[in-house]
Scaffold this motif. Structure first.
Motif, mmCIF file in Angstrom:
data_model
loop_
_atom_site.group_PDB
_atom_site.id
_atom_site.type_symbol
_atom_site.label_atom_id
_atom_site.label_comp_id
_atom_site.label_asym_id
_atom_site.label_seq_id
_atom_site.Cartn_x
_atom_site.Cartn_y
_atom_site.Cartn_z
ATOM 1 N N ASN A 105 67.919 55.469 -17.524
ATOM 2 C CA ASN A 105 66.565 55.987 -17.262
ATOM 3 C C ASN A 105 66.420 56.733 -15.936
ATOM 4 O O ASN A 105 65.322 57.150 -15.596
ATOM 5 C CB ASN A 105 65.528 54.862 -17.363
ATOM 6 N N ILE A 106 67.499 56.918 -15.219
ATOM 7 C CA ILE A 106 67.398 57.509 -13.878
ATOM 8 C C ILE A 106 66.843 58.937 -13.889
ATOM 9 O O ILE A 106 66.266 59.387 -12.914
ATOM 10 C CB ILE A 106 68.733 57.439 -13.120
ATOM 11 N N ASN A 107 66.961 59.629 -14.995
ATOM 12 C CA ASN A 107 66.437 60.990 -15.080
ATOM 13 C C ASN A 107 65.049 61.055 -15.715
ATOM 14 O O ASN A 107 64.553 62.139 -16.013
ATOM 15 C CB ASN A 107 67.422 61.884 -15.851
ATOM 16 N N ASN A 108 64.428 59.909 -15.900
ATOM 17 C CA ASN A 108 63.102 59.838 -16.500
ATOM 18 C C ASN A 108 62.065 59.667 -15.390
ATOM 19 O O ASN A 108 61.908 58.572 -14.842
ATOM 20 C CB ASN A 108 63.035 58.666 -17.477
ATOM 21 N N PRO A 109 61.311 60.732 -15.068
ATOM 22 C CA PRO A 109 60.323 60.625 -13.980
ATOM 23 C C PRO A 109 59.200 59.636 -14.269
ATOM 24 O O PRO A 109 58.545 59.160 -13.342
ATOM 25 C CB PRO A 109 59.804 62.051 -13.823
ATOM 26 N N ASP A 110 58.972 59.298 -15.552
ATOM 27 C CA ASP A 110 57.968 58.279 -15.862
ATOM 28 C C ASP A 110 58.385 56.912 -15.352
ATOM 29 O O ASP A 110 57.552 56.039 -15.143
ATOM 30 C CB ASP A 110 57.713 58.205 -17.369
ATOM 31 N N ILE A 111 59.670 56.725 -15.147
ATOM 32 C CA ILE A 111 60.203 55.479 -14.586
ATOM 33 C C ILE A 111 60.429 55.629 -13.083
ATOM 34 O O ILE A 111 60.005 54.799 -12.293
ATOM 35 C CB ILE A 111 61.541 55.083 -15.255
ATOM 36 N N THR A 112 61.097 56.705 -12.677
ATOM 37 C CA THR A 112 61.556 56.832 -11.297
ATOM 38 C C THR A 112 60.499 57.318 -10.320
ATOM 39 O O THR A 112 60.520 56.933 -9.153
ATOM 40 C CB THR A 112 62.759 57.789 -11.225
ATOM 41 N N LEU A 113 59.574 58.167 -10.760
ATOM 42 C CA LEU A 113 58.618 58.792 -9.837
ATOM 43 C C LEU A 113 57.166 58.483 -10.172
ATOM 44 O O LEU A 113 56.254 59.134 -9.666
ATOM 45 C CB LEU A 113 58.831 60.318 -9.819
ATOM 46 N N ASN A 114 56.924 57.494 -10.965
ATOM 47 C CA ASN A 114 55.588 57.138 -11.421
ATOM 48 C C ASN A 114 55.019 56.024 -10.543
ATOM 49 O O ASN A 114 55.576 54.925 -10.492
ATOM 50 C CB ASN A 114 55.671 56.687 -12.883
ATOM 51 N N ALA A 153 72.640 55.823 -8.415
ATOM 52 C CA ALA A 153 71.289 56.123 -7.951
ATOM 53 C C ALA A 153 71.252 56.796 -6.580
ATOM 54 O O ALA A 153 70.187 57.198 -6.131
ATOM 55 C CB ALA A 153 70.465 54.842 -7.920
ATOM 56 N N LYS A 154 72.378 56.931 -5.913
ATOM 57 C CA LYS A 154 72.381 57.488 -4.558
ATOM 58 C C LYS A 154 71.772 58.876 -4.497
ATOM 59 O O LYS A 154 70.967 59.167 -3.616
ATOM 60 C CB LYS A 154 73.795 57.486 -3.981
ATOM 61 N N LYS A 155 72.148 59.742 -5.416
ATOM 62 C CA LYS A 155 71.610 61.109 -5.416
ATOM 63 C C LYS A 155 70.088 61.074 -5.572
ATOM 64 O O LYS A 155 69.373 61.790 -4.878
ATOM 65 C CB LYS A 155 72.251 61.932 -6.534
ATOM 66 N N PHE A 156 69.589 60.240 -6.476
ATOM 67 C CA PHE A 156 68.145 60.126 -6.674
ATOM 68 C C PHE A 156 67.446 59.684 -5.395
ATOM 69 O O PHE A 156 66.460 60.278 -4.972
ATOM 70 C CB PHE A 156 67.821 59.156 -7.815
ATOM 71 N N TYR A 157 67.935 58.616 -4.761
ATOM 72 C CA TYR A 157 67.271 58.085 -3.572
ATOM 73 C C TYR A 157 67.356 59.019 -2.366
ATOM 74 O O TYR A 157 66.581 58.879 -1.427
ATOM 75 C CB TYR A 157 67.811 56.696 -3.227
ATOM 76 N N ASN A 158 68.257 59.974 -2.407
ATOM 77 C CA ASN A 158 68.334 60.979 -1.346
ATOM 78 C C ASN A 158 67.574 62.260 -1.692
ATOM 79 O O ASN A 158 67.559 63.194 -0.900
ATOM 80 C CB ASN A 158 69.796 61.327 -1.051
ATOM 81 N N SER A 159 66.933 62.293 -2.847
ATOM 82 C CA SER A 159 66.256 63.512 -3.293
ATOM 83 C C SER A 159 64.905 63.704 -2.589
ATOM 84 O O SER A 159 64.248 62.750 -2.177
ATOM 85 C CB SER A 159 66.033 63.471 -4.802
#
Length: 102
Positions: A55-64, A6-12
């Motif tokens: 699910n890390i690439n699912n914006p309905d989970i990560t960015l919702n 998840a590091k890349k996601f949290y640094n995005s």
């Protein structure tokens, strides 16, 4: 501390923008404390449905915003680690099992 996947996601940039807009939306207060009549400042934007490698690439989970909550450290640790993490006042186990001061 973010899990390795998840590091890349949290640094995005997308996460940083989502996080900041959510914090502003909830007026920087812990949502769980508000339910209990307290007005504690929040500390961590938490995913209600946890992020996983699947699910890390699912914006309905990560960015919702509907899957986020802003919690103080105490409420976050209670949710994430359960009530058994507090060894005594001011001490708890982190996600790696290390005893840490809070």
């Amino acid at each position: 501390m973010a899990k390795p996947y998840a590091k890349k996601f949290y640094n995005s940039k997308a996460w940083r923008k989502c996080r900041e807009s959510y914090i502003a939306k909830v007026h920087r207060l812990c949502e769980q404390c508000l339910k209990n009549g307290k007005h504690e400042p929040g500390y961590i934007v938490d995913h209600i449905e946890e992020i996983t490698p699947e699910n890390i690439n699912n914006p309905d989970i990560t960015l919702n915003h509907d899957n986020l909550q802003y919690l103080c450290l105490t409420c976050h640790n209670r949710k994430t680690f359960g009530s058994a993490e507090v060894v005594r006042e001011g001490l708890m186990f982190d996600d790696r099992g290390n005893l840490v001061e809070v």
